[in-house]
Motif scaffolding. Structure first.
Motif, short mmCIF file in Angstrom:
data_model
loop_
_atom_site.label_atom_id
_atom_site.label_comp_id
_atom_site.label_asym_id
_atom_site.label_seq_id
_atom_site.Cartn_x
_atom_site.Cartn_y
_atom_site.Cartn_z
N LYS A 46 -19.25 14.49 58.34
CA LYS A 46 -18.03 15.26 58.63
C LYS A 46 -17.55 16.00 57.38
O LYS A 46 -17.17 17.18 57.43
N GLN A 47 -17.58 15.31 56.26
CA GLN A 47 -17.11 15.95 55.02
C GLN A 47 -18.05 17.05 54.58
O GLN A 47 -17.61 18.09 54.07
N THR A 48 -19.34 16.83 54.78
CA THR A 48 -20.31 17.87 54.43
C THR A 48 -20.10 19.09 55.33
O THR A 48 -20.22 20.24 54.88
N GLN A 81 -27.70 11.20 48.00
CA GLN A 81 -27.46 11.79 49.33
C GLN A 81 -26.12 12.55 49.36
O GLN A 81 -25.96 13.49 50.14
N GLU A 82 -25.17 12.15 48.50
CA GLU A 82 -23.90 12.89 48.41
C GLU A 82 -24.12 14.24 47.73
O GLU A 82 -23.64 15.27 48.18
N SER A 119 -26.43 21.27 50.42
CA SER A 119 -27.08 21.56 51.70
C SER A 119 -26.64 22.85 52.41
O SER A 119 -27.43 23.43 53.14
N PRO A 120 -25.41 23.33 52.24
CA PRO A 120 -25.03 24.56 52.97
C PRO A 120 -25.92 25.74 52.58
O PRO A 120 -26.29 25.89 51.40
N ASP A 121 -26.27 26.57 53.54
CA ASP A 121 -27.12 27.73 53.26
C ASP A 121 -26.62 28.59 52.11
O ASP A 121 -27.43 29.06 51.30
N TRP A 171 -17.18 20.98 53.91
CA TRP A 171 -17.63 21.70 52.70
C TRP A 171 -18.44 22.94 53.11
O TRP A 171 -18.24 24.03 52.58
N ASN A 172 -19.34 22.73 54.08
CA ASN A 172 -20.17 23.83 54.57
C ASN A 172 -19.29 24.96 55.12
O ASN A 172 -19.51 26.15 54.83
N ASN A 173 -18.26 24.58 55.88
CA ASN A 173 -17.37 25.59 56.47
C ASN A 173 -16.65 26.39 55.37
O ASN A 173 -16.56 27.62 55.45
N THR A 174 -16.18 25.68 54.34
CA THR A 174 -15.45 26.37 53.27
C THR A 174 -16.35 27.32 52.50
O THR A 174 -16.01 28.50 52.28
N VAL A 175 -17.51 26.83 52.09
CA VAL A 175 -18.38 27.66 51.27
C VAL A 175 -18.95 28.82 52.10
O VAL A 175 -19.18 29.93 51.59
#
Ligand SMILES: [Fe+2]
Length: 390
Positions: free
Chosen positions: A47-49, A82-83, A89-91, A52-56
């Motif tokens: 969920k947190q990732t 893994q953190e 991990s975001p594109d 983060w993905n949404n923000t970036v």
């Protein structure tokens, strides 16, 4: 210039293609700033990732030509691989340069942090690089005991690399002028009282930090003294900094993993259920004298820094509606012309000369006395003279 890369994965052979921008070479460019993603492997990492993905993703869609993405620390909560894997991990992280900062949580397992990220010109976890017309310095604020080494590093880098640059920016994780409870931490007070005078001495323009998970824009600061405390800040205003004045910004969480509420230093009670408004804290005078703006919207934020030879425009957006949380432009005040020196008359007699010498002697004595009093005051030796309280 754009280039394409292919990454081979273990399971599926070739991954999809990604493009990245190698950047601009002019004096007008921008970079993006993100606070404390702090991805947890023991809470809901997925969920947190996603947050983060949404923000970036939002930030890089709005500013696709950004020269680099600057994270101000605590990329990962336990510094587990893994953190850190979630963080990269975001594109968009495959399409932009990444600049990271050693947060206290990354420090829990420094080898993971050190192995994961490229950091140029590293000296004892501090590092620097230049980008077009700016010097960018990144410091590790976890170890307070090597203050002398840190100050020497900062002085050396600014003098050797910053003199021909339009702007000097500095990032460290533990914000020194923020409005949540970390403002009271002993290590942060230590850095605030000792390092911020050095930062002003070197005329650093902009300092970006995190750790307190609440957006805070300081007044222009000379050391730890606000230049215009009590002035009502405006969204979108232009600030003219004089030599020795520095602007500090504390970022909110970029992932939504954790927010902190405004901290009332007068009661010293930390209660995260008490949600104050900015106006209340101004009216009740519970706002710090160094704070120009604070905001806790409990929505992940990101900040864009637009760089030109004339100014730094710092705009913070929330990811809920894309609204502007705060914006300002930092410019240099025109240097005042030096006062004209009275011309030396040719009729100075020996007597005149000796009386001038006596005056100079008295002035030096007064200055020496004031300096001694100042030093004694700093050591707490003069009753009634207080150290600055934060
Ligand atoms: Fe932190």
């Amino acid at each position: 210039m754009r280039a394409r890369s292919k990454t081979k994965t273990d399971k599926d052979g070739w991954s999809k293609e990604y493009t990245f921008n190698t950047g601009t070479f002019g004096d007008k460019w921008n970079f993006l700033v993100f606070g404390d993603p702090q991805l947890y492997s023991t809470k809901d990492l997925a969920k947190q990732t996603a947050g983060w993905n949404n923000t970036v993703t939002q930030a890089t869609k709005r500013f696709p030509e950004s020269s680099f993405l600057l994270s101000v620390g605590d990329q990962a909560n336990h510094s587990a691989l893994q953190e850190h894997g979630g963080f990269i991990s975001p594109d968009p992280m495959r399409a932009h340069r990444t600049v990271v900062t050693m947060g206290n949580h990354d420090y829990y397992h420094a080898p993971s942090y050190e192995a994961m990220y490229n950091r140029p010109n590293v000296e004892d976890e501090n590092y620097w690089f230049t980008y077009n017309n700016a010097l960018v310095i990144n410091m590790d604020t976890n170890d307070w005991e090597d203050f002398d080494d840190d100050a020497a590093f900062l002085r050396k880098v600014v003098k050797e690399q910053g003199t021909d640059k339009d702007w000097v920016t500095l990032t460290y994780h533990h914000s020194t002028f923020s409005q949540a409870y970390h403002q009271e931490d002993r290590g942060i007070q230590y850095w605030r009282e000792r390092m911020t005078p050095v930062i002003s001495e070197l005329d650093v323009d902009l300092v970006l930090g995190g750790h307190d998970h609440i957006y805070t824009r300081s007044h222009l600061m000379n050391g730890y003294t606000p230049v215009d405390s009590g002035r009502v800040a405006q969204k979108g205003e232009t600030l003219e900094k004089k030599k020795g004045e520095t602007q500090y910004v504390t970022t909110n969480s970029a992932s939504g993993s954790k927010y902190y509420q405004f901290f009332d230093f007068k009661t010293g009670v930390r209660d995260e259920d008490v949600k104050e408004t900015f106006d209340q804290t101004v009216k009740e005078k519970t706002i710090r004298d160094y704070t120009a703006v604070w905001n806790q919207n409990e929505v992940p934020d990101y900040t864009n820094v637009e760089v030109t030879p004339e100014g730094l425009t710092v705009t913070t957006y929330d990811t809920g509606n894309g609204d502007v949380v705060d914006a300002f432009t930092l410019k240099r005040a025109k240097e005042e012309a030096p006062a004209e020196q009275p011309s030396q008359g040719s009729s100075d007699s020996a007597e005149d000369g000796s009386s001038k010498g006596a005056v100079i002697g008295i002035v030096i004595a007064i200055v020496a006395a004031l300096a001694a009093a100042g030093g004694a005051a700093y050591m707490g030796l003069i009753p009634g003279v207080q150290l600055p309280q934060f």
